[in-house]
Motif scaffolding. Structure first.
Motif, PDB file in Angstrom:
ATOM      1  N   GLU A 122       0.815  -1.215   0.000  1.00 28.21           N
ATOM      2  CA  GLU A 122       0.000   0.000   0.000  1.00 28.21           C
ATOM      3  C   GLU A 122       0.845   1.259   0.000  1.00 28.21           C
ATOM      4  O   GLU A 122       0.393   2.310  -0.436  1.00 28.21           O
ATOM      5  N   GLN A 123       2.067   1.172   0.488  1.00 28.90           N
ATOM      6  CA  GLN A 123       2.925   2.348   0.597  1.00 28.90           C
ATOM      7  C   GLN A 123       3.622   2.695  -0.719  1.00 28.90           C
ATOM      8  O   GLN A 123       4.183   3.772  -0.851  1.00 28.90           O
ATOM      9  N   LEU A 124       3.596   1.796  -1.677  1.00 25.99           N
ATOM     10  CA  LEU A 124       4.276   2.026  -2.950  1.00 25.99           C
ATOM     11  C   LEU A 124       3.471   2.976  -3.832  1.00 25.99           C
ATOM     12  O   LEU A 124       2.270   3.142  -3.648  1.00 25.99           O
ATOM     13  N   ASP A 125       4.156   3.599  -4.800  1.00 25.75           N
ATOM     14  CA  ASP A 125       3.461   4.439  -5.782  1.00 25.75           C
ATOM     15  C   ASP A 125       2.518   3.566  -6.587  1.00 25.75           C
ATOM     16  O   ASP A 125       2.766   2.368  -6.785  1.00 25.75           O
ATOM     17  N   MET A 126       1.437   4.181  -7.090  1.00 27.44           N
ATOM     18  CA  MET A 126       0.428   3.416  -7.822  1.00 27.44           C
ATOM     19  C   MET A 126       1.026   2.783  -9.076  1.00 27.44           C
ATOM     20  O   MET A 126       0.695   1.660  -9.427  1.00 27.44           O
ATOM     21  N   GLU A 127       1.943   3.475  -9.747  1.00 32.10           N
ATOM     22  CA  GLU A 127       2.568   2.932 -10.962  1.00 32.10           C
ATOM     23  C   GLU A 127       3.360   1.666 -10.629  1.00 32.10           C
ATOM     24  O   GLU A 127       3.283   0.662 -11.355  1.00 32.10           O
ATOM     25  N   VAL A 128       4.092   1.698  -9.513  1.00 37.17           N
ATOM     26  CA  VAL A 128       4.873   0.527  -9.097  1.00 37.17           C
ATOM     27  C   VAL A 128       3.934  -0.602  -8.688  1.00 37.17           C
ATOM     28  O   VAL A 128       4.151  -1.766  -9.046  1.00 37.17           O
ATOM     29  N   GLN A 129       2.869  -0.261  -7.961  1.00 41.33           N
ATOM     30  CA  GLN A 129       1.895  -1.287  -7.572  1.00 41.33           C
ATOM     31  C   GLN A 129       1.332  -1.985  -8.806  1.00 41.33           C
ATOM     32  O   GLN A 129       1.223  -3.214  -8.832  1.00 41.33           O
ATOM     33  N   MET A 130       0.973  -1.193  -9.822  1.00 41.05           N
ATOM     34  CA  MET A 130       0.385  -1.789 -11.019  1.00 41.05           C
ATOM     35  C   MET A 130       1.376  -2.700 -11.733  1.00 41.05           C
ATOM     36  O   MET A 130       1.036  -3.822 -12.123  1.00 41.05           O
ATOM     37  N   LYS A 131       2.604  -2.225 -11.912  1.00 49.18           N
ATOM     38  CA  LYS A 131       3.596  -3.024 -12.638  1.00 49.18           C
ATOM     39  C   LYS A 131       3.915  -4.321 -11.900  1.00 49.18           C
ATOM     40  O   LYS A 131       4.077  -5.371 -12.512  1.00 49.18           O
ATOM     41  N   VAL A 132       4.007  -4.235 -10.574  1.00 51.13           N
ATOM     42  CA  VAL A 132       4.301  -5.440  -9.789  1.00 51.13           C
ATOM     43  C   VAL A 132       3.099  -6.382  -9.815  1.00 51.13           C
ATOM     44  O   VAL A 132       3.244  -7.597 -10.009  1.00 51.13           O
ATOM     45  N   ALA A 133       1.885  -5.835  -9.650  1.00 51.53           N
ATOM     46  CA  ALA A 133       0.680  -6.671  -9.630  1.00 51.53           C
ATOM     47  C   ALA A 133       0.470  -7.375 -10.964  1.00 51.53           C
ATOM     48  O   ALA A 133      -0.005  -8.516 -11.004  1.00 51.53           O
ATOM     49  N   GLN A 134       0.819  -6.727 -12.065  1.00 55.18           N
ATOM     50  CA  GLN A 134       0.658  -7.344 -13.376  1.00 55.18           C
ATOM     51  C   GLN A 134       1.611  -8.515 -13.572  1.00 55.18           C
ATOM     52  O   GLN A 134       1.337  -9.413 -14.352  1.00 55.18           O
ATOM     53  N   ARG A 135       2.711  -8.512 -12.864  1.00 53.65           N
ATOM     54  CA  ARG A 135       3.700  -9.582 -13.016  1.00 53.65           C
ATOM     55  C   ARG A 135       3.493 -10.718 -12.008  1.00 53.65           C
ATOM     56  O   ARG A 135       4.182 -11.719 -12.069  1.00 53.65           O
ATOM     57  N   MET A 136       2.593 -10.523 -11.069  1.00 52.36           N
ATOM     58  CA  MET A 136       2.344 -11.553 -10.050  1.00 52.36           C
ATOM     59  C   MET A 136       1.277 -12.531 -10.529  1.00 52.36           C
ATOM     60  O   MET A 136       0.484 -12.229 -11.424  1.00 52.36           O
ATOM     61  N   ALA A 154      -9.307  -0.820  -3.833  1.00 55.54           N
ATOM     62  CA  ALA A 154     -10.151  -0.251  -4.883  1.00 55.54           C
ATOM     63  C   ALA A 154      -9.323   0.625  -5.822  1.00 55.54           C
ATOM     64  O   ALA A 154      -9.506   0.584  -7.045  1.00 55.54           O
ATOM     65  N   ALA A 155      -8.414   1.413  -5.268  1.00 54.06           N
ATOM     66  CA  ALA A 155      -7.569   2.275  -6.110  1.00 54.06           C
ATOM     67  C   ALA A 155      -6.711   1.434  -7.052  1.00 54.06           C
ATOM     68  O   ALA A 155      -6.582   1.743  -8.245  1.00 54.06           O
ATOM     69  N   LEU A 156      -6.126   0.361  -6.533  1.00 55.90           N
ATOM     70  CA  LEU A 156      -5.307  -0.516  -7.375  1.00 55.90           C
ATOM     71  C   LEU A 156      -6.162  -1.197  -8.440  1.00 55.90           C
ATOM     72  O   LEU A 156      -5.762  -1.295  -9.605  1.00 55.90           O
ATOM     73  N   SER A 157      -7.354  -1.636  -8.066  1.00 53.98           N
ATOM     74  CA  SER A 157      -8.251  -2.278  -9.030  1.00 53.98           C
ATOM     75  C   SER A 157      -8.613  -1.314 -10.156  1.00 53.98           C
ATOM     76  O   SER A 157      -8.606  -1.689 -11.328  1.00 53.98           O
ATOM     77  N   MET A 158      -8.935  -0.081  -9.789  1.00 58.11           N
ATOM     78  CA  MET A 158      -9.294   0.913 -10.806  1.00 58.11           C
ATOM     79  C   MET A 158      -8.101   1.205 -11.717  1.00 58.11           C
ATOM     80  O   MET A 158      -8.255   1.320 -12.931  1.00 58.11           O
ATOM     81  N   ALA A 159      -6.909   1.319 -11.144  1.00 57.50           N
ATOM     82  CA  ALA A 159      -5.722   1.594 -11.957  1.00 57.50           C
ATOM     83  C   ALA A 159      -5.442   0.424 -12.904  1.00 57.50           C
ATOM     84  O   ALA A 159      -5.112   0.634 -14.081  1.00 57.50           O
ATOM     85  N   LEU A 160      -5.582  -0.793 -12.413  1.00 62.30           N
ATOM     86  CA  LEU A 160      -5.368  -1.965 -13.271  1.00 62.30           C
ATOM     87  C   LEU A 160      -6.426  -2.030 -14.372  1.00 62.30           C
ATOM     88  O   LEU A 160      -6.122  -2.375 -15.517  1.00 62.30           O
ATOM     89  N   ALA A 161      -7.665  -1.679 -14.044  1.00 70.02           N
ATOM     90  CA  ALA A 161      -8.736  -1.709 -15.039  1.00 70.02           C
ATOM     91  C   ALA A 161      -8.486  -0.657 -16.119  1.00 70.02           C
ATOM     92  O   ALA A 161      -8.675  -0.921 -17.310  1.00 70.02           O
ATOM     93  N   ARG A 162      -8.053   0.533 -15.715  1.00 67.36           N
ATOM     94  CA  ARG A 162      -7.747   1.574 -16.703  1.00 67.36           C
ATOM     95  C   ARG A 162      -6.585   1.151 -17.579  1.00 67.36           C
ATOM     96  O   ARG A 162      -6.585   1.371 -18.785  1.00 67.36           O
ATOM     97  N   ARG A 163      -5.578   0.536 -16.983  1.00 65.21           N
ATOM     98  CA  ARG A 163      -4.394   0.114 -17.727  1.00 65.21           C
ATOM     99  C   ARG A 163      -4.770  -0.952 -18.748  1.00 65.21           C
ATOM    100  O   ARG A 163      -4.323  -0.917 -19.885  1.00 65.21           O
ATOM    101  N   ASN A 164      -5.619  -1.907 -18.336  1.00 69.13           N
ATOM    102  CA  ASN A 164      -6.014  -2.991 -19.244  1.00 69.13           C
ATOM    103  C   ASN A 164      -6.942  -2.491 -20.337  1.00 69.13           C
ATOM    104  O   ASN A 164      -6.915  -2.996 -21.455  1.00 69.13           O
ATOM    105  N   SER A 165      -7.787  -1.504 -20.065  1.00 71.11           N
ATOM    106  CA  SER A 165      -8.706  -1.013 -21.093  1.00 71.11           C
ATOM    107  C   SER A 165      -7.997  -0.099 -22.078  1.00 71.11           C
ATOM    108  O   SER A 165      -8.411   0.014 -23.220  1.00 71.11           O
ATOM    109  N   SER A 166      -6.896   0.569 -21.655  1.00 72.62           N
ATOM    110  CA  SER A 166      -6.182   1.447 -22.574  1.00 72.62           C
ATOM    111  C   SER A 166      -5.230   0.681 -23.477  1.00 72.62           C
ATOM    112  O   SER A 166      -4.776   1.184 -24.484  1.00 72.62           O
TER     113      SER A 166
END
Length: 184
Positions: A122-136, A154-166
């Motif tokens: 939770e303490q990581l930047d959202m960009e880092v969270q997304m990149k790490v979560a995508q590789r897990m 919820a914030a991570l889910s929304m960021a991942l959803a935006r990343r996948n839709s773009s």
């Protein structure tokens, strides 16, 4: 023979009660009534509850220290790998080295217990969270997100959803192999 009236007896009893109450009020506080079993039980329950609360607080403090230490280790690992990424020894591009860092972080978070990983994650930047979560692995990501606060998950889910839709969906645009083509 003299028979006292009921009113006279009541007045006498009230007078004695007043004298007894005054004597009990005037007595020093050191002379308390003996404790009952219920009073002892209540005191024991309160002291046990206080001891349990102190143990929980001590455990939370230890977990917080462990999370801070893990975060410091991860930051040190990332900062140690950044100079290595700037000058890759095997001639790989810096983007590939950065991807390798996120792959390493993904492996580290997957190896951690989900609750401990969620605190640091939770303490990581959202960009880092997304990149790490995508590789897990999906299951590891799900367990970590379940242990996160609802707002952070919820914030991570929304960021991942935006990343996948773009991301352009190349597979959907190309017709499958062997499919008949439409004539124009």
């Amino acid at each position: 023979m003299f028979r006292p009236s009921l009113l006279l007896l009541t007045a006498g009893a009230a007078g004695l009660a007043v004298v007894a109450n005054a004597a009990s009020i005037a007595a020093p506080d050191g002379q308390q009534a003996p404790k009952t079993r219920l009073g002892n039980s209540i005191e024991q329950d309160i002291s046990e509850r206080d001891a349990a609360a102190a143990r929980r607080k001590r455990g939370l403090d230890l977990r917080e220290q462990a999370a801070k230490a893990a975060e410091a280790r991860l930051q040190a690992s990332v900062s140690a790998q950044q100079p290595a990424a700037a000058t890759p020894a095997n001639g790989a591009a810096p983007a590939e080295a950065a991807d390798a860092q996120f792959d390493d972080l993904a492996r580290i978070y997957q190896a951690m217990k989900p609750k401990a990983a969620a605190v640091v994650f939770e303490q990581l930047d959202m960009e880092v969270q997304m990149k790490v979560a995508q590789r897990m692995r999906d299951r590891s990501t799900a367990m970590i997100m379940a242990a996160m606060t609802p707002k952070a998950a919820a914030a991570l889910s929304m960021a991942l959803a935006r990343r996948n839709s773009s991301r352009p969906q190349v597979a959907a645009a190309a017709p499958p192999a062997g499919a008949p083509r439409k004539a124009k």
